[in-house]
Design an enzyme around this catalytic site. Structure first.
Site, PDB file in Angstrom:
ATOM      1  N   ASP A  74       0.819  -1.219   0.000  1.00 39.84           N
ATOM      2  CA  ASP A  74       0.000   0.000   0.000  1.00 39.84           C
ATOM      3  C   ASP A  74       0.854   1.271   0.000  1.00 39.84           C
ATOM      4  O   ASP A  74       2.044   1.225   0.293  1.00 39.84           O
ATOM      5  CB  ASP A  74      -0.875   0.049   1.266  1.00 39.84           C
ATOM      6  CG  ASP A  74      -1.946  -1.028   1.276  1.00 39.84           C
ATOM      7  OD1 ASP A  74      -1.945  -1.871   0.362  1.00 39.84           O
ATOM      8  OD2 ASP A  74      -2.760  -1.023   2.218  1.00 39.84           O
ATOM      9  N   HIS A  91       3.891  -2.229   2.750  1.00 37.99           N
ATOM     10  CA  HIS A  91       3.843  -0.876   2.176  1.00 37.99           C
ATOM     11  C   HIS A  91       5.084  -0.633   1.334  1.00 37.99           C
ATOM     12  O   HIS A  91       6.202  -0.833   1.833  1.00 37.99           O
ATOM     13  CB  HIS A  91       3.750   0.167   3.303  1.00 37.99           C
ATOM     14  CG  HIS A  91       2.508   0.019   4.120  1.00 37.99           C
ATOM     15  ND1 HIS A  91       2.382  -0.939   5.125  1.00 37.99           N
ATOM     16  CD2 HIS A  91       1.306   0.670   4.058  1.00 37.99           C
ATOM     17  CE1 HIS A  91       1.157  -0.846   5.641  1.00 37.99           C
ATOM     18  NE2 HIS A  91       0.490   0.110   5.019  1.00 37.99           N
TER      19      HIS A  91
HETATM   20 ZN    ZN Z   1      -2.351   3.210   3.550  1.00 37.54          ZN
END
Ligand code: ZN
Length: 497
Positions: free
Chosen positions: A305, A447
């Site tokens: 992400d 991430h």
């Molecule tokens: Zn996020």
């Protein structure tokens, strides 16, 4: 005299056979003061020469002028009063001379024609593409313009569909054709200001618009779908891959717009291509592709992400490529413009691009119109770069409430393994989190903003591979495990049902 007329009729019929569906060229007819009525016309594959029959002649002699040596040379000795010269070049000039032979075996001079330019009347070739008919023809050396005419079956008049003024172009794509239509085309070449000085023949074909095929995974195989025609047809399904590189027919369906290709015909670990052919036509669809995934082996969806970020995203993609894995990147819309090439790189590597809102908004704090706008803006930004809008949404912070569910028109993808990579920023802790928690069907949260996550990926991906995991996208995982992806529904894993 009756005989002569019969002969002329035969010649006319022959020409009609040679030039189907075409107006016979208004030939540059070569006639001199001779008595033989010598005629030369451009025929489809060369020059067609004819002359009046001579009573009592047992044969004729055709001579052709040899420009290199300045003399007439013997060309043929036909017993009939016509001759087709196939040994002609487009654009070249020819002169013919005819003699006739009586029973005494003597050759009597009959007539010498004038210089005649060979302008072949080539065939118009039609090819059906998935969404048009491609009309092509041989170039005419002296042409200054081509006009392409179309006539649909049942119509009485020709319609000019295109005027071509670029003489390097000898084809047009006609998109204005209907499924199942039968069309005839004629291409007229215009020389200088003389319109219709001759034209070239058209041919007919049945045209069927190729179906657009889409493919997706399912627990029973790859499901192919296409728009079925209203007329009943048999559709043939072909498959190929890097493992079996030539097209091979895997199935056939009658009057249906769907086909499930069983796993027996799928090559695992590579891209599989499928196309649909319409039986008894030359129509073939564009191909569709899917990754071959073995449903009986474990699989996992790695998700990243908050990116893209060039150094991190590219490193992750490169690790995945080296190990035959793919992941899903839930990108922040306002970042993608700045990291176009990283996004494209991930997409081209077969990774899925998901939507993580435009400004990383915690959606539960916003009203419906803002939520929708956050999703749409991101989809537009991604589509501009990859050509494909995301079909999955991950809500920032995983924050979802009933407003979010009713506003987001895509499935909401959560996770069931949280590496907390953003918190510890430590590769080892990410690696152990994955190793300790991963299961068949897991969706793992990371991430692509931190170097520590890129480093962890370098260990995780080869390790998962060594454990027999297939690294698939979220959509693939859900489809192959039979979890229907619905708008506004929340998903945590792709476990076996
Ligand atoms: Zn996020």
């Amino acid at each position: 005299m009756k005989n002569i007329f019969k002969r002329l009729l035969a010649v006319t019929l022959l020409i009609a056979v040679l030039l189907p569906a075409a107006n016979i060229a208004r030939a540059e007819s070569g006639r001199v003061a001779g008595t033989g009525n010598l005629k030369v016309i451009n025929a489809k594959d060369g020059l067609f020469i004819s002359w009046d029959k001579v009573e009592g002649a047992v044969s004729y002699v055709v001579y052709k002028y040899d420009y290199a040596n300045n003399l007439f040379t013997h060309e043929a000795t036909p017993e009939v009063n016509y001759y087709q010269d196939y040994k002609t070049e487009n654009g070249a000039y020819y002169i013919y001379r005819i003699a006739y032979v009586l029973e005494d075996g003597v050759r009597y001079p009959y007539e010498t024609g004038v210089r005649f330019r060979c302008l072949k009347m080539p065939r118009v070739i039609l090819n059906c593409t998935p969404n048009s008919i491609m009309v092509s023809w041989n170039k005419i050396p002296t042409a200054t313009q081509y006009r392409v005419y179309r006539k649909a079956q049942g119509e009485s008049s020709w319609l000019c569909v295109r005027v071509v003024r670029d003489m390097n172009t000898n084809y047009v794509m006609d998109y204005n054709v209907k499924n199942g239509g039968k069309y005839t085309y004629t291409v007229k070449a215009f020389c200088g200001n003389v319109p219709g000085s001759y034209n070239i023949s058209g041919v007919s074909t049945d045209y069927w618009r190729a179906p657009t095929v889409t493919s997706k995974h399912s627990p029973s195989g790859v499901v192919l779908s296409w728009d079925k025609y209203s007329n009943k047809h048999t559709y043939i399904i072909d498959h190929r891959s890097a493992v079996s590189p030539s097209w091979k027919t895997v199935g056939e369906v009658y009057d249906k717009g769907t086909y499930t290709c069983s796993f027996d015909n799928i090559d695992f670990g590579v891209i599989n291509y499928f196309r649909i052919r319409l039986k008894n036509t030359n129509l073939v669809s564009y191909s569709t592709s899917v990754y071959g995934i073995d449903p009986n082996k474990p699989m996992v969806a790695l998700t990243y992400d908050d990116g893209p970020l060039t150094s991190v995203t590219n490193s992750i993609v490169s690790t995945l490529k080296k190990n035959g894995g793919r992941a899903t990147f839930f990108v922040v819309g306002n970042r993608v413009g700045s990291y176009k090439s990283s996004l494209k790189n991930a997409f081209d590597a077969g990774c899925e691009i998901g939507n993580h809102t435009y400004g990383h908004y915690i959606l539960t704090n916003y009203k419906q119109s803002t939520i929708k706008s956050q999703i749409n803006q991101t989809n537009n930004a991604v589509k501009k770069i990859t050509g494909k809008a995301p079909t999955l949404v991950r809500a920032p912070g995983g924050s979802i409430n009933s407003t979010v569910k009713s506003s987001v028109e895509y499935p909401l993808i959560q996770w069931n393994v949280d590496t907390l990579d953003w918190k510890y920023r430590n590769a080892n802790s990410v690696v152990s989190s994955v190793k300790n928690n991963v299961k068949d069907g897991s969706i793992i949260l990371m991430h692509d903003l931190y170097k520590s996550t890129a480093d962890a990926t370098k260990t995780i991906v080869p390790w998962l591979k060594s454990q027999g995991y297939q690294m698939v996208t979220v959509t693939e995982l859900m489809q192959i495990r039979g979890h229907d992806l619905n708008a506004g529904q929340v998903y945590y894993s792709g476990y076996k049902k």
